[in-house]
Motif scaffolding. Structure first.
Motif, PDB file in Angstrom:
ATOM      1  N   LYS A  82       0.846  -1.199   0.000  1.00 50.71           N
ATOM      2  CA  LYS A  82       0.000   0.000   0.000  1.00 50.71           C
ATOM      3  C   LYS A  82       0.876   1.242   0.000  1.00 50.71           C
ATOM      4  O   LYS A  82       1.880   1.303   0.708  1.00 50.71           O
ATOM      5  CB  LYS A  82      -0.923   0.001   1.217  1.00 50.71           C
ATOM      6  N   ASP A 113      -0.262   4.627   0.484  1.00 53.32           N
ATOM      7  CA  ASP A 113      -0.651   5.591   1.512  1.00 53.32           C
ATOM      8  C   ASP A 113      -2.068   5.281   1.946  1.00 53.32           C
ATOM      9  O   ASP A 113      -2.667   4.295   1.509  1.00 53.32           O
ATOM     10  CB  ASP A 113      -0.537   7.034   0.982  1.00 53.32           C
ATOM     11  N   SER A 114      -2.619   6.119   2.808  1.00 53.21           N
ATOM     12  CA  SER A 114      -3.947   5.854   3.371  1.00 53.21           C
ATOM     13  C   SER A 114      -5.065   5.953   2.342  1.00 53.21           C
ATOM     14  O   SER A 114      -6.167   5.458   2.569  1.00 53.21           O
ATOM     15  CB  SER A 114      -4.222   6.825   4.522  1.00 53.21           C
ATOM     16  N   THR A 115      -4.794   6.590   1.205  1.00 52.33           N
ATOM     17  CA  THR A 115      -5.832   6.707   0.175  1.00 52.33           C
ATOM     18  C   THR A 115      -5.804   5.542  -0.807  1.00 52.33           C
ATOM     19  O   THR A 115      -6.635   5.486  -1.712  1.00 52.33           O
ATOM     20  CB  THR A 115      -5.664   8.027  -0.614  1.00 52.33           C
TER      21      THR A 115
END
Length: 334
Positions: A151, A153-155
């Motif tokens: 992943k 980042d958080s988005t």
């Protein structure tokens, strides 16, 4: 009698199930007479099909005396609250390795003989990969893809399977330098005057946006056909960054220029910051590395990309995954 190569193949055809699942059922039915404890738990519903099939598979190469010793170990592990089917399978493998260490090479050869890979086509033109890889090839593939499948980042809302597919696209493109693929597209679609689809060499249509994205980092060959489809003339023109420009970009960037993406720049494609059509030029200040997955996303959502000048001759791109957020336009920044 039924024209099938095995009982498993017949069962798969008769029940409409996958060959692997049918094979599990055949193995379970053959081994259950040698597994009285497993059979009793399975019949009473206290042991699931997955665990029962895994135990049956684990003992299929053991003789009756060895199976009698191995079954209690596997059943106890299967019923433990914290264990998984993979734990039971690993325990079965350990038992075989302990009982017959001399047969390790033969088992490895047998695994290699069983490996296969199939790419089939779905009704909507997508491709389905299925197969079986020996441990060495499996680890090579995982080592090749996993570093690019994390992943960012958080988005990043992609699941692991999607990230692995994107990692494969990145590896195969290698910056758009090695993969060869033929796409038929009209001049009107290529220049943005039409949204008619382009076509891959097997006839599968692809969106006009994807065809234009491919063209930005591809070698184009003009093919003129008459009304009967006969080729009359062809030529070529390049839209690629030059070798010197690519080297300069790699000296300026270490990774893909999308914020949060850590794909190395040497694996990224050299993308036009301001799209090549209608006014973007293949100049150094209009080029930046963008990995294959991010390049595809950018081409499909150009209005949700913000280009940020870093002040040192480089840029970063911020993707707005949520449509209600609106970034600044590249032309405004200029």
């Amino acid at each position: 009698m039924f024209g099938r190569r095995s009982i498993g193949a017949w069962l798969a055809s008769a029940t409409g199930s996958r060959t692997a699942r049918a094979g599990e059922r055949v193995t379970l039915s053959r081994q259950l007479p040698r597994l009285p404890h497993t059979a009793g738990l399975f019949a009473s519903g206290r042991l699931s099909f997955g665990y029962a099939a895994t135990i049956a598979s684990a003992v299929r190469h053991l003789d009756d005396a060895e199976t009698e010793l191995a079954e209690p170990i596997l059943v106890q592990l299967a019923r433990a609250s914290a264990s998984t089917v993979e734990d039971v399978a690993r325990a079965g493998h350990t038992i075989i390795e302990t009982i017959d260490p001399e047969g390790r090479l033969a088992r490895a050869k047998a695994k290699t003989e069983r490996q296969h890979l199939t790419i089939s086509e779905t009704a909507d033109g997508m491709g389905r990969l299925s197969g079986l890889l020996d441990p060495e090839l499996k680890m090579q593939l995982k080592t090749w893809l996993e570093p690019l499948a994390g992943k960012t980042d958080s988005t990043d809302l992609r699941n692991h399977g999607r990230r692995m597919a994107d990692a494969l696209a990145i590896r195969l493109s290698e910056g758009g330098r090695r993969t060869v693929m033929h796409v038929s597209v009209t001049e009107q679609t290529l220049t943005g005057q039409s949204e008619e689809p382009a076509f891959l060499e097997d006839g599968t249509p692809i969106p006009a946006q994807d065809a234009r994205r491919m063209a930005y980092t591809a070698e184009l060959r003009r093919v003129l056909r008459d009304a009967d489809g006969i080729v009359r003339d062809f030529g070529r023109a390049r839209r690629l960054a030059s070798a010197d420009q690519r080297e300069a970009i790699l000296a300026m960037y270490r990774t893909c220029c999308r914020e949060g993406c850590d794909v190395p720049a040497y694996l990224a494609e050299i993308d036009h910051i301001e799209p090549w059509y209608p006014t973007g030029r293949t100049d150094l200040d209009n080029l930046a590395p963008l990995c294959a997955a991010d390049n595809k996303w950018k081409s499909r959502h150009p209005d949700r990309v913000e280009v940020i000048d870093q002040g040192d001759g480089t840029v970063s791109m911020r993707f707005y995954r949520y449509s209600k957020l609106r970034p600044r336009r590249w032309t405004d920044r200029r």
